[in-house]
Design an enzyme around this catalytic site. Structure first.
Site, mmCIF file in Angstrom:
data_model
loop_
_atom_site.group_PDB
_atom_site.id
_atom_site.type_symbol
_atom_site.label_atom_id
_atom_site.label_comp_id
_atom_site.label_asym_id
_atom_site.label_seq_id
_atom_site.Cartn_x
_atom_site.Cartn_y
_atom_site.Cartn_z
ATOM 1 N N CYS A 1 0.860 -1.187 0.000
ATOM 2 C CA CYS A 1 0.000 0.000 0.000
ATOM 3 C C CYS A 1 0.890 1.228 0.000
ATOM 4 O O CYS A 1 1.925 1.253 0.662
ATOM 5 C CB CYS A 1 -0.898 0.015 1.235
ATOM 6 S SG CYS A 1 -2.037 1.424 1.270
ATOM 7 N N CYS B 1 -4.455 -8.590 9.055
ATOM 8 C CA CYS B 1 -4.056 -8.578 7.649
ATOM 9 C C CYS B 1 -2.728 -7.861 7.443
ATOM 10 O O CYS B 1 -2.462 -6.844 8.036
ATOM 11 C CB CYS B 1 -5.145 -7.945 6.807
ATOM 12 S SG CYS B 1 -6.365 -9.163 6.355
HETATM 13 FE FE1 SF4 Z 1 -2.788 1.307 3.453
HETATM 14 FE FE2 SF4 Z 1 -2.484 0.163 5.813
HETATM 15 FE FE3 SF4 Z 1 -3.104 2.750 5.676
HETATM 16 FE FE4 SF4 Z 1 -4.954 0.913 5.000
HETATM 17 S S1 SF4 Z 1 -4.039 1.213 7.024
HETATM 18 S S2 SF4 Z 1 -4.409 2.781 3.870
HETATM 19 S S3 SF4 Z 1 -3.621 -0.675 4.091
HETATM 20 S S4 SF4 Z 1 -1.187 1.795 4.937
#
Ligand code: SF4
Ligand code: SAH
Length: 381
Positions: free
Chosen positions: A122, A352
């Site tokens: 991400c 996750c």
């Molecule tokens: Fe990305 Fe993790 Fe933030 Fe969700 S919590 S936007 S998966 S970095």
């Protein structure tokens, strides 16, 4: 790794697994066939679990032969499967190019919720998130997203006629930011809701976003799934530290966009789920809870508190049970509906992003010749 999908003409094969009903109909029209074929193929793939086009007997031999030249039905590949003592099952999945993602099935009572990934890594780099620490590799295709649902059902051998439903709910809360992979996520969610595929109700499919406001503004026009927003802080100063995208789309914009989303839904009883990850000493104090009460006073929501899931080198800690209850109590006293996410699958790192995080970390560590000691530490934990 799965084989590249090249047809005899040298063109990539179309992976039928990821096509929504509308896209599948268009596909058949484009190849000069009747569009009702789409309904037949969807049922073969998503109701019967059939991957081999040759077994789709009601298509007729000529069409099957034609399809086999240009198309395929190919889910991603399971690398490993992990069962927790509490019934949670987690899969590490390898996609084309070698990237790893995870999905987790969490049974609770009569429900079983599948947590699905939308990206490899991400780009948004929230400070407490193991996926964010891995950086961004690529978007998952629609086939790779819906393929996680397919794989979960198949893993329980539940495509058999009469088998009970393995996945009753889906949350887009795995790795990645779903709204940054808009078209593929929407196509996959269409299949989750589609009666010819998984037929889940729109209340049982939830998209979670950290707040990509322009994409959320667009979502209302094309989707009716339930919405969760990752708030994690009651003010912009703190939220910008935890969720960097807040600097671009601050809290007021996010709340307004989320409200518009539910206002646009046909049933007017919807609420937004506000996710709040509690991190010890950072955002878990009673004054944070009181500020949250004021912030959300007129906002149609329920609040889901998530005690932080620790991972190596996060620099954060999970709050004590007492701190969680104190926070919860302030919100409940103010009249909010509040749930606390119980930690499930702790023994398999079911939060996750964490198992893949370990795999990625291990590689890096082994390069530094420190693998053995570190892996032992992970196992002991
Ligand atoms: Fe990305 Fe993790 Fe933030 Fe969700 S919590 S936007 S998966 S970095
Ligand atoms: N990118 C989307 C969806 C994936 S993350 C989002 O951010 O909403 C799903 C949820 O898990 C989010 O609320 C996220 O903030 C939370 N989360 C991420 N890492 C966590 C951790 N280590 N402990 C607890 N919750 C975490």
């Amino acid at each position: 790794m799965s084989t590249p999908a090249i047809s005899t003409s040298g063109q990539p094969r179309v992976n039928l697994l990821g096509l929504s009903l509308r896209q599948m109909e268009q596909f058949f029209l484009d190849i000069g066939e009747k569009k009702f074929r789409a309904q037949q193929v969807l049922k073969w793939i998503h109701h019967a679990g059939v991957l081999d086009i040759g077994e789709m007997t009601n298509l007729g031999k000529a069409l099957r032969d034609k399809l086999q030249l240009i198309a395929e039905v190919r889910p991603p590949e399971i690398v490993s499967e992990h069962d927790s003592s509490d019934g949670t099952r987690k899969w590490v999945i390898r996609v084309d190019g070698g990237g790893l993602v995870e999905s987790v099935l969490i049974p609770e009572g009569g429900r079983a919720t599948l947590c699905v990934s939308s990206q490899v890594g991400c780009s948004l780099d929230c400070s407490f998130c193991s996926t964010g620490k891995q950086g961004f590799q690529r978007d998952l295709t629609a086939a790779e997203i819906i393929g996680q649902v397919w794989l979960a059902i198949n893993s329980y051998d539940a495509f058999r006629p009469g088998a009970s439903r393995v996945v009753t709910n889906v949350v887009m809360m795995g790795m990645g930011e779903p709204l940054l992979n808009f078209d593929n996520v929407v196509a996959a969610m269409d299949l989750m809701l589609e009666d010819l595929a998984y037929g889940l109700s729109k209340r049982r499919v939830t998209l979670s976003t950290s707040g990509v406001v322009p994409a959320l503004d667009k979502l209302a026009a094309v989707s009716e799934v339930s919405l969760a927003i990752s708030l994690h802080a009651p003010n912009d100063a703190l939220r910008s530290q935890l969720v960097p995208i807040n600097r671009k789309y601050p809290i007021a914009m996010l709340l307004a966009s989320a409200r518009n989303y539910i206002d646009a839904q046909r049933d007017n009883k919807r609420v937004v789920t506000v996710e709040y990850t509690l991190i010890a000493g950072v955002n878990d104090q009673p004054e944070h809870a009181r500020e949250l009460v004021v912030l959300l006073r007129d906002f149609p929501c329920k609040i889901n508190l998530i005690p932080f899931n620790a991972f190596p080198q996060s620099g954060y800690e999970r709050p004590s049970g007492n701190a969680v209850s104190r926070f919860w109590q302030v919100l409940v006293d103010a009249g909010f509906v509040v749930t606390v996410r119980t930690t499930r699958g702790d023994d398999i790192d079911a939060a996750c992003g964490q198992l893949v995080g370990q795999v990625v970390d291990r590689t890096r560590r082994s390069e530094r010749h420190r693998a053995a000691a570190e892996i032992q530490a992970i196992q002991v934990r």
